[in-house]
Design a protein around this motif. Structure first.
Motif, PDB file in Angstrom:
ATOM      1  N   PRO A  35       0.805  -1.233   0.000  1.00 17.91           N
ATOM      2  CA  PRO A  35       0.000   0.000   0.000  1.00 17.91           C
ATOM      3  C   PRO A  35       0.831   1.273   0.000  1.00 17.91           C
ATOM      4  O   PRO A  35       0.484   2.251  -0.681  1.00 17.91           O
ATOM      5  CB  PRO A  35      -0.823  -0.130   1.287  1.00 17.91           C
ATOM      6  N   GLU A  36       1.945   1.296   0.739  1.00 16.67           N
ATOM      7  CA  GLU A  36       2.733   2.525   0.798  1.00 16.67           C
ATOM      8  C   GLU A  36       3.329   2.892  -0.556  1.00 16.67           C
ATOM      9  O   GLU A  36       3.468   4.068  -0.886  1.00 16.67           O
ATOM     10  CB  GLU A  36       3.843   2.418   1.853  1.00 16.67           C
TER      11      GLU A  36
ATOM     12  N   ARG B 123       0.558   4.244  -3.080  1.00 13.80           N
ATOM     13  CA  ARG B 123      -0.119   5.466  -2.634  1.00 13.80           C
ATOM     14  C   ARG B 123      -0.348   6.474  -3.746  1.00 13.80           C
ATOM     15  O   ARG B 123      -1.412   7.089  -3.843  1.00 13.80           O
ATOM     16  CB  ARG B 123       0.707   6.103  -1.508  1.00 13.80           C
TER      17      ARG B 123
END
Length: 389
Positions: free
Chosen positions: A187-188, A191
């Protein structure tokens, strides 16, 4: 153990990345590819001039000069040789992959202005028509802010518009010229991928569901585990759930699940969760030849999921996906109606019965008959490079 057969609802893709450096120390030339099992091949990597945005060859010798002779003709460079195989295996779609980790800064700088984006798109399209590609694969690792994200969408929009124009001019079926994206699993890193904006331009996504652990980790972890385990921080299942839940407007079949054809050797380690001194990536087939030389032991290990081997008198830990790992991930693909499976990279796969690609294909109910058989494009009559015939 015979794997449980899976029945996909539609034809699936098998996507392999082929690096142009494979021909050197690994001596993995294009003729060694399992073309009968591949639907999409991604030739890696094209570079970008950071000052102008122009797409450029990263290795002219490997790409368009090194001679290959198959006894009937001599081909100049990997790209001419691959065009020969495209003509023989009409289900094989060949895309140029632009960027990658090594060229990440050039990619970022190469799309920093709208003028550079136009130059990027124009030169990419010239490459497509000159070198015989069926598509363009964008591998930006990774957009880091809103400006990067916005520019990336602009690039995808511009490329899709130009691909549609070529399809109309050549009377190709709509969408037959591909625009694909390699996207991260975490997810990071996701982003600043505006997938909901990008999706209208993108044919499908190669999801890099590997490298969950490596030299940056604080302790030994599995690099591409199927499910979460005690002490583990992420998994393939986590990625799939995250993508599907956060992007409900995107068809699941546009996600291609990535599998590593390599493992990680953690030096001076004792097992999962232990400390280590450094990490080495090692091809899957090299791991088998180095650590699993006994045929029966190798066969037994291949029927387990992700393997953790403690070797070298307990000084090294080797983590890698097995044939059973691939079969388990095939179930994730089918159960979640994903579009297929992808491997980084082709030269690392095992041979014969120890091929990860083969394990996926023959876990499907109908084997190769369950793969996408759509026809590629071999008409590049305006190409000077492909006029060698």
């Amino acid at each position: 153990m015979v794997p449980q057969h899976l029945r996909p609802e539609f034809k699936l893709k098998t996507c392999l990345y082929y690096s142009n450096w494979s021909i050197y120390s690994k001596k993995f030339t294009p003729d060694k590819l399992p073309f009968h099992l591949i639907t999409n091949l991604f030739y890696s990597f094209m570079d970008i001039d950071p000052h102008t945005g122009a797409v450029i060859l990263s290795d002219k010798w490997a790409d368009i000069e090194v001679p290959f002779n198959n006894g009937q003709a001599t081909y100049k460079g990997c790209l001419q040789y691959l065009h020969h195989f495209k003509s023989k295996y009409r289900h094989l779609k060949l895309s140029m992959s632009i960027g990658g980790w090594s060229f990440r800064d050039n990619f970022k700088n190469g799309i920093s202005t709208d003028e550079k984006i136009n130059n990027f798109a124009n030169t990419a399209i010239k490459f497509l028509t000159e070198y015989g590609f069926d598509g363009i694969d964008l591998d930006f690792e990774y957009p880091e802010n809103e400006h990067d994200a916005t520019q990336y969408v602009k690039l995808a929009q511009r490329l899709r518009s130009m691909l549609k124009q070529i399809e109309n001019e050549k009377h190709l079926s709509p969408g037959s010229l591909l625009l694909t994206l390699a996207i991260p699993a975490m997810p990071e890193s996701l982003r600043f991928f505006k997938l909901h904006h990008l999706d209208q331009y993108v044919s499908f996504y190669n999801v890099m569901t590997y490298d969950f652990a490596g030299s940056w980790s604080n302790k030994v972890q599995l690099p591409a585990n199927t499910t979460r385990y005690s002490g583990g921080e992420w998994s393939v299942n986590d990625t799939v759930s995250y993508l599907l839940e956060n992007n409900p407007s995107i068809s699941p079949k546009k996600y291609i699940l990535g599998v590593p054809a390599y493992g990680k050797v953690f030096r001076n380690a004792k097992g999962l969760q232990s400390s280590f001194s450094n990490v080495e990536d090692m091809d899957f087939k090299t791991i088998l030849n180095t650590y699993l030389q006994d045929p029966q032991a190798c066969q037994n290990k291949m029927q387990q999921d992700s393997i953790v081997l403690v070797t070298n008198s307990g000084k090294d830990v080797v983590c890698f996906d097995t044939l059973q790992s691939v079969r388990n991930k095939a179930r994730i693909v089918v159960d979640n109606r994903l579009g297929g499976m992808m491997w980084w990279e082709a030269c690392g796969d095992g041979i014969g019965e120890h091929s990860l690609v083969k394990a996926f294909v023959f876990s499907l109910a109908n084997g190769p008959a369950d793969l996408d058989g759509s026809i590629n494009n071999v008409d590049y009559r305006d190409s000077k490079y492909l006029s060698f015939k």
